[in-house]
Scaffold this motif. Structure first.
Motif, PDB file in Angstrom:
ATOM      1  N   PHE A   1      33.623  33.822 -24.336  1.00 52.75           N
ATOM      2  CA  PHE A   1      32.575  33.171 -24.479  1.00 52.75           C
ATOM      3  C   PHE A   1      32.507  31.820 -26.159  1.00 52.75           C
ATOM      4  O   PHE A   1      32.687  32.224 -26.934  1.00 52.75           O
ATOM      5  CB  PHE A   1      30.918  34.010 -24.630  1.00 52.75           C
TER       6      PHE A   1
ATOM      7  N   ILE B   1      23.671  36.150 -26.916  1.00 48.24           N
ATOM      8  CA  ILE B   1      23.131  36.226 -26.276  1.00 48.24           C
ATOM      9  C   ILE B   1      21.709  36.836 -25.988  1.00 48.24           C
ATOM     10  O   ILE B   1      22.120  38.077 -26.503  1.00 48.24           O
ATOM     11  CB  ILE B   1      23.841  36.393 -24.769  1.00 48.24           C
TER      12      ILE B   1
ATOM     13  N   SER C   1      12.596  35.084 -18.744  1.00 51.22           N
ATOM     14  CA  SER C   1      13.898  35.575 -18.359  1.00 51.22           C
ATOM     15  C   SER C   1      14.103  36.858 -17.774  1.00 51.22           C
ATOM     16  O   SER C   1      13.167  37.508 -18.426  1.00 51.22           O
ATOM     17  CB  SER C   1      14.628  35.028 -19.638  1.00 51.22           C
TER      18      SER C   1
ATOM     19  N   PHE D   1      23.996  34.190 -13.088  1.00 49.20           N
ATOM     20  CA  PHE D   1      25.523  33.240 -12.259  1.00 49.20           C
ATOM     21  C   PHE D   1      26.527  34.602 -11.993  1.00 49.20           C
ATOM     22  O   PHE D   1      26.954  34.292 -10.745  1.00 49.20           O
ATOM     23  CB  PHE D   1      25.760  32.695 -13.029  1.00 49.20           C
TER      24      PHE D   1
ATOM     25  N   LEU E   1      25.900  45.110 -25.743  1.00 50.49           N
ATOM     26  CA  LEU E   1      27.208  44.427 -24.956  1.00 50.49           C
ATOM     27  C   LEU E   1      26.541  43.734 -23.462  1.00 50.49           C
ATOM     28  O   LEU E   1      27.054  43.852 -23.364  1.00 50.49           O
ATOM     29  CB  LEU E   1      28.473  45.550 -25.076  1.00 50.49           C
ATOM     30  N   ALA E   2      25.183  44.578 -23.501  1.00 45.30           N
ATOM     31  CA  ALA E   2      24.469  43.283 -22.299  1.00 45.30           C
ATOM     32  C   ALA E   2      24.937  42.080 -22.114  1.00 45.30           C
ATOM     33  O   ALA E   2      24.817  41.488 -23.328  1.00 45.30           O
ATOM     34  CB  ALA E   2      23.028  43.457 -22.412  1.00 45.30           C
ATOM     35  N   GLN E   3      24.923  42.099 -20.807  1.00 44.56           N
ATOM     36  CA  GLN E   3      25.881  40.712 -20.824  1.00 44.56           C
ATOM     37  C   GLN E   3      27.159  39.906 -20.965  1.00 44.56           C
ATOM     38  O   GLN E   3      27.585  38.993 -20.998  1.00 44.56           O
ATOM     39  CB  GLN E   3      24.648  39.320 -20.606  1.00 44.56           C
ATOM     40  N   VAL E   4      27.265  40.658 -21.908  1.00 47.02           N
ATOM     41  CA  VAL E   4      28.872  40.220 -22.818  1.00 47.02           C
ATOM     42  C   VAL E   4      30.370  40.284 -21.614  1.00 47.02           C
ATOM     43  O   VAL E   4      30.249  40.993 -21.064  1.00 47.02           O
ATOM     44  CB  VAL E   4      28.821  41.053 -23.977  1.00 47.02           C
ATOM     45  N   PRO E   5      30.214  38.637 -21.501  1.00 53.69           N
ATOM     46  CA  PRO E   5      31.943  38.528 -20.405  1.00 53.69           C
ATOM     47  C   PRO E   5      32.678  40.255 -20.278  1.00 53.69           C
ATOM     48  O   PRO E   5      33.503  40.311 -21.597  1.00 53.69           O
ATOM     49  CB  PRO E   5      32.533  37.448 -20.693  1.00 53.69           C
TER      50      PRO E   5
ATOM     51  N   PRO F   1      13.788  30.864 -17.329  1.00 55.50           N
ATOM     52  CA  PRO F   1      15.038  30.390 -18.170  1.00 55.50           C
ATOM     53  C   PRO F   1      16.285  31.788 -17.779  1.00 55.50           C
ATOM     54  O   PRO F   1      15.465  32.658 -16.906  1.00 55.50           O
ATOM     55  CB  PRO F   1      14.303  30.249 -19.762  1.00 55.50           C
ATOM     56  N   ILE F   2      17.045  31.350 -18.121  1.00 57.86           N
ATOM     57  CA  ILE F   2      17.977  32.226 -18.312  1.00 57.86           C
ATOM     58  C   ILE F   2      18.104  33.330 -19.114  1.00 57.86           C
ATOM     59  O   ILE F   2      18.502  32.523 -20.006  1.00 57.86           O
ATOM     60  CB  ILE F   2      20.051  31.242 -17.763  1.00 57.86           C
ATOM     61  N   GLN F   3      18.681  35.030 -18.664  1.00 58.21           N
ATOM     62  CA  GLN F   3      18.639  35.871 -19.539  1.00 58.21           C
ATOM     63  C   GLN F   3      20.096  35.771 -20.509  1.00 58.21           C
ATOM     64  O   GLN F   3      20.372  35.997 -21.512  1.00 58.21           O
ATOM     65  CB  GLN F   3      18.198  36.625 -19.043  1.00 58.21           C
ATOM     66  N   GLY F   4      20.997  34.902 -19.093  1.00 51.61           N
ATOM     67  CA  GLY F   4      22.355  35.237 -19.236  1.00 51.61           C
ATOM     68  C   GLY F   4      23.442  35.481 -18.072  1.00 51.61           C
ATOM     69  O   GLY F   4      22.674  34.366 -17.607  1.00 51.61           O
ATOM     70  N   PRO F   5      24.554  34.895 -18.818  1.00 52.82           N
ATOM     71  CA  PRO F   5      25.575  34.976 -17.401  1.00 52.82           C
ATOM     72  C   PRO F   5      25.620  35.478 -16.272  1.00 52.82           C
ATOM     73  O   PRO F   5      25.890  35.490 -15.164  1.00 52.82           O
ATOM     74  CB  PRO F   5      27.083  35.259 -18.769  1.00 52.82           C
TER      75      PRO F   5
END
Lengths: 530, 159
Positions: free
Chosen positions: A244, B122, B158, A178, A221-225, A171-175
């Motif tokens: 988000f 997330i 993931s 991409f 804050l990992a992967q927070v835009p 699965p996708i871990q987060g943004p």
């Protein structure tokens, strides 16, 4: 102008490479990057879009930078660029740019300009005095996406405007799955940040542009835009936003590169695409165009670009927040418009926040033109975006909008005046009917006090990209500066670094430096002195 | 591979907290229930290979749900296993063959007993699911359900 000729079939592996001239071979020997970029063995186009683009690019050379690079041609270095004119002794530093660059993999071509994997360009201007040495280095950002897809030999995850069927598996871990890191580059606190709108910034080593990895400012804050248009205020503080869903994140990074804080507030229009923001001395100014992501369409598998809906019945909202207390907010409603980029903002009069921006009547570029160009289709219309200045009264809640009649994008101001009153805005522009439709061919400085402009027309043979304002060391006046940026001479198939005296833009570039190849068209960049 | 855990179907002995998030959800018990029950010879088991785990960090948490109504609420069975040095774990789920179930997993890297999330919701720890995980939204019963038929299953976490 320089007169050398050399082998520039460049970054398009599908195009036929002309035989190099003797001088071209010498140039290639002197600059390994030329050899790296030139003449990768061709391969048959694997789908119609790819073939259609290649055919169009043969007919219309200004499209060729949209062919992009491959893994093999995405890392280049030219230690010495051919110069013309006089590069000033006081101008030393690094100019970084970023943009989508890798568009094809495994026979598949991306369908939207915004989809490409990011490649950061660095122009370094060095030397104690006299003629400087100007070098170019370009590197694909080693995102997790790029590395996984490179290993697989094909695209694995959907892009902004291209649907890629995802296979069963992890699965996708987060943004960041991409994240193409393809939108902006800014050197801050000793590292280059390659930024994208929807996920982490990626840190690069300024000495060689090697990717250090995604920036996690704090564990939670990992992967927070961390969006692509932070504003660096004159004190060295970096302010940014990220969106988000219903959440709007406000980032504050100190001059030392350490996080001051990250706070969350509500996005007034959930799902809206918020691309840029501005700061003033006291406020954060966040324009929110009525461009809304249709989550249901996204779930059905439509690419993000196709899932955005522009609602012309809704206003262009501008959220003004107190930096010290995000709960102190005011939302202004301006006439409905699409907005990608701001010029600047300030508390320009008592209680009035002024915001300059580029607006357009709809999101046609995002949902149409930026896809058509990837197929090699010519723009049907004129450039629809033009400059605006909104004046928003925090006491009365009223706002006015001044509209300028021009065709511009990528507005930039004097970096010493970010968040402060600005008189001049710099942007590429265009008006010629004999220039490639949909591309800029000129540069403009707009005087916001008088409405008058200074312009330089590069002519129909060059496509002009974003330029930035570089202050002269030790000077204060707004036009005591240079203008620095790139253009693509599509007749020669070369990218050029241009330098102007800001006070005399209309006299043309005072110096230029020629790359022996053409770079993919980029989005945004920033200069760092030193 | 290490840590084969045999599991017989029984409700977990500990209450389950509900983990809420905006886009992605994984769910597992808040405490370990790893066991080596004496599965009867008559029981049939399905082997679950979990891949893509981070070596020697925290625990793998797994829950098995039996229908849409109880999905992410009341598992049929749940357990955890301390991570060893490899990137894989092997479990056996026994007594559920022939049933439709959904498996939900996460790696509790910091061993705090729950799946952690970042500031906007997330997951900040690896997670996995049976079926095909939606690209950027929470797995559902519909996306996760599978029939255990005794054939080995592979579930990737993931990255």
């Amino acid at each position: 102008m320089n007169d050398f000729t050399h082998r520039v079939c460049a970054i398009d592996p599908a195009l036929t490479c002309p035989q190099p001239s003797r001088r071209g071979v010498l140039m290639a020997l002197a600059a390994p990057a030329v050899a790296a970029l030139a003449c990768v063995p061709g391969r048959a186009a694997a789908d119609d879009a790819l073939a259609a683009f290649d055919a169009a690019a043969r007919r219309e050379p200004w499209l060729r930078p949209l062919k992009g690079v491959s893994d093999a041609t995405g890392d280049v270095h030219t230690p010495t660029l051919l110069q013309e004119g006089r590069w000033p002794d006081e101008l030393r530093g690094r100019f970084h740019r970023n943009g989508p660059a890798l568009f094809e993999r495994g026979g598949r071509r991306y369908e939207h300009w915004f989809d490409g994997d990011g490649m950061v360009q660095q122009f370094s201007i060095t030397g104690a005095s006299g003629a400087p040495r100007i070098a170019h280095r370009g590197r694909l950002v080693r995102t997790a996406k790029l590395q996984r897809e490179r290993a697989a030999g094909r695209f694995l995850v959907g892009a902004f405007g291209t649907r890629i069927a995802r296979e069963a598996g992890a699965p996708i871990q987060g943004p960041d799955a991409f994240n193409t890191a393809n939108t902006n580059a800014l050197e801050h606190a000793g590292r280059v940040l390659a930024m994208w709108e929807g996920g982490s910034a990626h840190a690069l080593d300024p000495s060689d542009l090697s990717t250090l990895g995604p920036v996690t400012w704090r564990d939670d804050l990992a992967q927070v835009p961390f969006s692509a248009h932070p504003k660096l205020d004159p004190h060295g503080h970096l302010w940014n936003i990220g969106t988000f869903g219903r959440r709007l994140v406000v980032w504050h990074v100190g001059p030392d590169g350490k996080l001051v804080d990250a706070r969350v507030t509500s996005l007034p229009l959930p799902g809206a695409m918020v691309h840029d923001m501005a700061v003033t001395e006291r406020h954060l100014v966040v324009p929110i165009p009525p461009l809304i992501l249709d989550f249901a369409a996204l779930q059905r598998g439509v690419g993000a670009a196709g899932a955005f809906r522009f609602d012309a019945a809704q206003p262009l909202r501008v959220l003004v927040m107190d930096k010290a207390d995000l709960a102190r907010q005011r939302i202004f409603e301006l006439p409905p418009e699409m907005l990608f980029h701001v010029g600047n903002a300030c508390e320009c009069a008592d209680g009035v926040v002024e915001l300059s921006y580029v607006g357009s009547p709809d999101a046609g570029f995002l949902t149409g033109q930026a896809m058509a160009m990837m197929k090699g289709q010519t723009a049907a219309d004129d450039i629809p975006s033009s400059l605006r200045v909104a004046r928003m009264d925090l006491r009365s809640g009223r706002a006015t909008v001044e509209r300028f009649d021009d065709a511009v994008e990528f507005p930039r101001c004097d970096p010493r005046r970010v968040g402060r009153p600005t008189r001049w805005l710099l942007s590429p522009t265009g008006w010629r009917r004999d220039a490639p439709a949909g591309f800029f061919h000129a540069l403009q400085l707009r005087d916001l006090h008088t409405g008058r402009t200074q312009r330089h027309d590069f002519g129909p043979g060059e496509v002009v990209e974003e330029h930035v304002v570089v202050p002269r060391p030790g000077r204060e006046a707004e036009l005591d500066a240079w203008l620095l940026g790139t253009s693509h001479d599509w007749r020669r198939g070369q990218t050029v670094l241009n330098l102007f005296d800001a006070a005399h833009l209309d006299e043309g570039p005072i110096a230029r430096a020629w790359l022996p190849y053409a770079l993919p068209y980029g989005f945004h960049g920033n200069f760092t002195a030193g | 591979m290490s840590g084969t855990v045999r599991l017989v179907t029984s409700p977990p002995a500990v209450p389950l907290g509900t983990l809420l998030m905006a886009t992605l959800v994984a769910h597992a018990p808040t405490a370990a229930q790893a066991s080596e029950p004496a599965a009867s010879a008559a029981q049939t088991c399905t082997v679950i290979h979990i891949e893509g785990l981070r070596p020697a960090q925290g625990r793998v948490m797994l829950a098995v749900y039996g229908d849409a109504e109880s999905y992410q609420r009341r598992p049929l069975a749940a357990f955890s296993q301390v991570m060893a040095s490899g990137t894989g774990q092997r479990f056996e789920v026994c007594g559920l063959n022939g049933r439709e179930v959904a498996l939900s997993l996460f790696q509790d890297l910091n061993a705090n007993g729950r799946l952690d999330f970042n500031l906007v919701g997330i997951p900040s720890e690896p997670w996995g699911t049976s079926g095909k995980a939606p690209a950027m939204s929470a797995p559902t019963w519909a996306s996760s359900r599978i029939v255990l038929d005794g054939a080995p299953l592979r579930i990737a976490m993931s990255p």
